[in-house]
Design an enzyme around this catalytic site. Structure first.
Site, PDB file in Angstrom:
ATOM      1  N   TYR A  52      40.105  47.095  40.473  1.00  0.00           N
ATOM      2  CA  TYR A  52      39.978  45.926  39.716  1.00  0.00           C
ATOM      3  C   TYR A  52      38.539  45.635  39.283  1.00  0.00           C
ATOM      4  O   TYR A  52      37.605  45.010  39.958  1.00  0.00           O
ATOM      5  CB  TYR A  52      40.584  44.661  40.373  1.00  0.00           C
ATOM      6  CG  TYR A  52      42.066  44.861  40.811  1.00  0.00           C
ATOM      7  CD1 TYR A  52      42.735  45.703  40.272  1.00  0.00           C
ATOM      8  CD2 TYR A  52      42.710  43.827  41.316  1.00  0.00           C
ATOM      9  CE1 TYR A  52      44.064  45.801  40.695  1.00  0.00           C
ATOM     10  CE2 TYR A  52      44.105  43.726  42.093  1.00  0.00           C
ATOM     11  CZ  TYR A  52      44.718  44.742  41.642  1.00  0.00           C
ATOM     12  OH  TYR A  52      46.124  45.023  41.791  1.00  0.00           O
ATOM     13  N   LEU A 193      55.278  37.260  36.835  1.00  0.00           N
ATOM     14  CA  LEU A 193      55.486  36.653  35.748  1.00  0.00           C
ATOM     15  C   LEU A 193      55.263  37.389  34.367  1.00  0.00           C
ATOM     16  O   LEU A 193      55.321  36.713  33.298  1.00  0.00           O
ATOM     17  CB  LEU A 193      54.446  35.232  35.792  1.00  0.00           C
ATOM     18  CG  LEU A 193      54.545  34.261  36.970  1.00  0.00           C
ATOM     19  CD1 LEU A 193      53.417  33.077  36.841  1.00  0.00           C
ATOM     20  CD2 LEU A 193      56.111  33.835  37.058  1.00  0.00           C
ATOM     21  N   ILE A 237      53.080  37.817  44.258  1.00  0.00           N
ATOM     22  CA  ILE A 237      51.495  37.467  44.321  1.00  0.00           C
ATOM     23  C   ILE A 237      51.233  37.217  42.752  1.00  0.00           C
ATOM     24  O   ILE A 237      50.588  38.146  42.016  1.00  0.00           O
ATOM     25  CB  ILE A 237      50.726  38.812  44.770  1.00  0.00           C
ATOM     26  CG1 ILE A 237      51.033  39.995  44.376  1.00  0.00           C
ATOM     27  CG2 ILE A 237      50.653  38.685  46.340  1.00  0.00           C
ATOM     28  CD1 ILE A 237      50.169  41.169  44.783  1.00  0.00           C
ATOM     29  N   LYS A 239      49.173  36.021  39.560  1.00  0.00           N
ATOM     30  CA  LYS A 239      47.566  35.885  39.302  1.00  0.00           C
ATOM     31  C   LYS A 239      47.396  34.588  38.458  1.00  0.00           C
ATOM     32  O   LYS A 239      47.982  34.431  37.521  1.00  0.00           O
ATOM     33  CB  LYS A 239      47.160  37.038  38.549  1.00  0.00           C
ATOM     34  CG  LYS A 239      45.616  37.249  38.418  1.00  0.00           C
ATOM     35  CD  LYS A 239      45.366  36.772  37.017  1.00  0.00           C
ATOM     36  CE  LYS A 239      43.963  37.012  36.705  1.00  0.00           C
ATOM     37  NZ  LYS A 239      43.597  36.649  35.403  1.00  0.00           N
TER      38      LYS A 239
END
Length: 281
Positions: A52, A193, A237, A239
């Site tokens: 990342y 999401l 999880i 973000k």
């Protein structure tokens, strides 16, 4: 915030944690405040990876959790190109330095890659013995990958499988989620999401979620996360780098949807035919 046992581990982890993919693109100070706000709201499972931002996100996380390390279930991942025995050990050392910690609570192989699994798993065992990691898992593994991994490592060695799972991408519900439960492997949903593909207000799917959300006094995103986390083995999880958005994510950790609401969501977001290979972002 509801917690549950994390796979085979004798520890409780919050149902809703915080993902950090692409956080290098966000305002750094806002991201740090969001991580700290997440910890305050009980979202203490903080997930990151060496890839990342080429390590930048691990540095952001390290700064954010300074002074809060004991509260955090900290997870990171090794890139499969680094997943030789020696490469995994080195990658872990670099992640620990960027994260300003002496251990990870969870270390994962980011995806299958082309290197023999035995090499990374042997390194994980050494890291466990040295106390540099507390557990290890995998990411983006389908059932056949997990079967091979279990053959190598044994039952209850693999803490989790982190996979793409959201309302628009429910493929894991066909077989993978049941397989993970049978083998005591936690299923961790990343991009829960939809990574920018969440139904918009005013769309028919958005309106369905909004109706359920209104009945509970929450937001549609809270409803979506609660649906994904409904199974006893699943964690999410999402973000965010916006502190103002943390509360709506955290509230999913306490929301229990009614059977009729679950059925409505499944009718609105139908399960597609099984894919030949597990999708991932």
């Amino acid at each position: 915030m509801q917690t549950r046992r994390f796979g085979p581990l004798d520890i409780e982890v919050p149902v809703v944690g915080l993902g950090t993919w692409q956080m290098e693109e966000d305002d750094r100070e806002s991201a740090i405040r969001a991580i700290r706000q997440a910890i305050d709201r009980g979202m203490t499972h903080i997930d990151t990876a060496e890839i990342y931002g080429d390590g930048v996100v691990e540095e952001i996380v390290g700064e954010a959790i300074a002074g809060h390390r004991g509260e955090v279930f900290l997870a990171s991942k090794v890139h499969p190109d680094h997943a030789t025995y020696a490469g995994t050990l080195l990658a872990c050392e670099k992640s620990l330095r960027r994260l300003r910690t002496d251990h990870l609570d969870l270390y994962m192989l980011h995806w299958r890659g082309s290197r023999p699994l035995q090499e990374a798993f042997r390194a994980f065992d050494v890291l466990l013995k040295e106390g540099k990691i507390r557990s290890w898992g995998v990411s983006n593994f389908d059932v056949s990958d997990l079967e091979q991994a279990i053959d190598i490592a044994g039952e209850k060695a693999i803490a989790c499988n982190q996979v793409l799972y959201n309302l628009a991408e429910r493929d894991v519900e066909h077989v993978l989620s049941v397989f993970c439960e049978r083998h005591s492997i936690a299923l961790v949903a990343y991009s829960p999401l939809g990574a920018g593909q969440f139904p918009t207000p005013g769309s028919w799917r958005g309106d369905v979620l909004a109706g359920i959300a209104q009945a509970h006094g929450v937001t549609p995103r809270t409803v979506a996360l609660a649906y994904l986390a409904r199974r006893k083995s699943t964690f999410v999880i999402p973000k965010t780098a916006n502190p103002d958005h943390v509360d709506e994510l955290a509230r999913a950790g306490d929301l229990v949807l009614r059977p009729a609401e679950i059925a409505t969501i499944e009718e609105t977001f139908p399960l597609d035919a099984p894919k030949s290979k597990l999708p991932y972002a």
